[in-house]
Design an enzyme around this catalytic site. Structure first.
Site, short mmCIF file in Angstrom:
data_model
loop_
_atom_site.label_atom_id
_atom_site.label_comp_id
_atom_site.label_asym_id
_atom_site.label_seq_id
_atom_site.Cartn_x
_atom_site.Cartn_y
_atom_site.Cartn_z
CD GLU A 246 -2.75 1.10 2.55
OE1 GLU A 246 -3.22 2.16 3.02
OE2 GLU A 246 -3.03 -0.03 3.01
N GLY A 343 -0.07 31.84 -9.54
CA GLY A 343 -0.62 33.11 -9.06
C GLY A 343 -2.07 32.97 -8.62
#
Length: 381
Positions: A246, A343
């Site tokens: 996992e 941004g």
């Protein structure tokens, strides 16, 4: 890193097929799945038909009988889709839940369930985490008492991926209240619809929006003895054993997510104009992206080296623990900077980088928090 150092032609073919599937089926539809809060079953069946849900399972069940490197390829390419909720839906099924049936199931159990699992006809969930037991598996409180040819299961599970829409549930519960957890946890196979088994609610998450995540309740659920997976009282070891797979899967997926974010950000800053020139003209941006690319390349190399060593039968617990900590933190650093370089637009819903930054946060939590992983590394230094 040249993956061909670790991959054979069969792995490379799998990678190419996955890339086509992601481009043709996932990217055009991922936003709809995010809105729906689930991946449609027909998509998972299509993945089964293409062989993606059984890369490690034997041909007798419809699988490809490949090795750990195939798991890494699968996880990285699904991570690159940029839709990590979709990726985790598939990866929990293939490498975190169904493995309990394959590894510990009887021949009769495997013959009954594995073909449908590999085909995507039956989807799996693994139920270990509880409100008071996450990384601390020994804190499990769900209890199953033996009554003749049944166990009577009571308890609850939390944060279960595929918990709403799965068909098969691999559930961990204590079968001895007084014994140590390492000798008292048993794994059970439950089917949806068993009396007393209830999906309490679908959880509303920060990220992984296209992955259904549930709280489950078990009230006097009568589970036939033949639904025990493996030996009674040996479930803790089964959970610990599969944690390695996992965590490697999670690391490989995080590498894929990181690479996708860097690629899209490089494209963005080459086009975005600021101060009379593309943002790429700003040395600090070029250099930061270059360093992130270097670190992701190094992490990828360790993922595939570890997968190759695991395929060769080596003990890689230390390296897997390193990877889970390293990649879980790295993907969050990558997303932070990539969103920054977008941004204000990067903060807007509808932008891929905004979604990816939300999705990445859980990578340092689920499957073993960073702090837990570093303690596992420290034990082995």
């Amino acid at each position: 890193m040249d993956q061909h150092l670790f991959l054979n032609p069969e792995h490379t073919l799998l990678r190419d097929q996955l890339r086509r599937f992601v481009e043709e089926r996932v990217k055009p539809n991922g936003d709809d799945w995010e809105e729906a809060g689930m991946v449609p079953r027909e998509v998972l069946r299509e993945m089964g038909a293409l062989g993606f849900l059984g890369v490690r399972y034997p041909e007798e069940y419809g699988g490809s009988n490949m090795d750990t490197r195939a798991t890494a390829v699968l996880a990285e390419e699904l991570g690159k889709s940029s839709y990590s909720g979709f990726a985790i839906t598939a990866l929990v099924h293939t490498d975190m839940a169904s493995v309990h049936i394959f590894n510990a199931g009887t021949e009769a159990q495997k013959a009954r369930y594995m073909p449908d699992i590999v085909a995507g006809e039956k989807i799996c969930a693994v139920c270990v985490t509880e409100p008071g037991a996450g990384s601390d598996v020994k804190g499990i409180r769900s209890f199953a008492r033996r009554e003749g040819d049944h166990f009577v299961l009571n308890g609850s599970k939390m944060f279960i991926t595929n918990g709403v829409h799965a068909d098969l549930y691999c559930v961990a519960a204590k079968t001895d209240r007084d014994g140590p957890a390492s000798q008292s946890v048993t794994m059970f196979l439950l089917e949806k619809g068993m009396p007393g088994f209830e999906v309490v609610r679908q959880l509303d998450k920060h990220g992984w929006r296209s992955s259904d995540t549930a709280e489950l309740s078990f009230v006097d659920v009568r589970v036939p003895v033949e639904n025990v997976l493996g030996e009674e009282g040996r479930g803790f070891y089964a959970i610990m054993q599969n944690f390695q797979n996992e965590r490697l899967v999670a690391a490989a997926a995080a590498v894929g997510e990181s690479q996708a974010a860097i690629d899209m950000t490089v494209d963005y800053v080459r086009e975005r104009q600021a101060f009379g020139a593309p943002l790429w003209a700003q040395q600090t941006i070029r250099q930061r992206l270059s360093m992130l690319a270097a670190r992701v390349t190094a992490a990828r190399a360790l993922v595939y080296q570890t997968a190759a060593r695991d395929a060769a039968g080596e003990d890689v617990v230390r390296e897997v623990s390193m990877l889970k900590a390293l990649c879980g933190e790295l993907v969050n650093e990558v997303m932070y900077d990539c969103l920054q370089f977008h941004g204000g637009s990067g903060y807007m819903r509808g932008m891929a980088i905004e979604r990816m930054a939300r999705d990445a946060r859980v990578q340092a939590i689920g499957g073993g928090a960073t702090e837990v992983m570093l303690e596992e590394v420290a034990k082995r230094l």
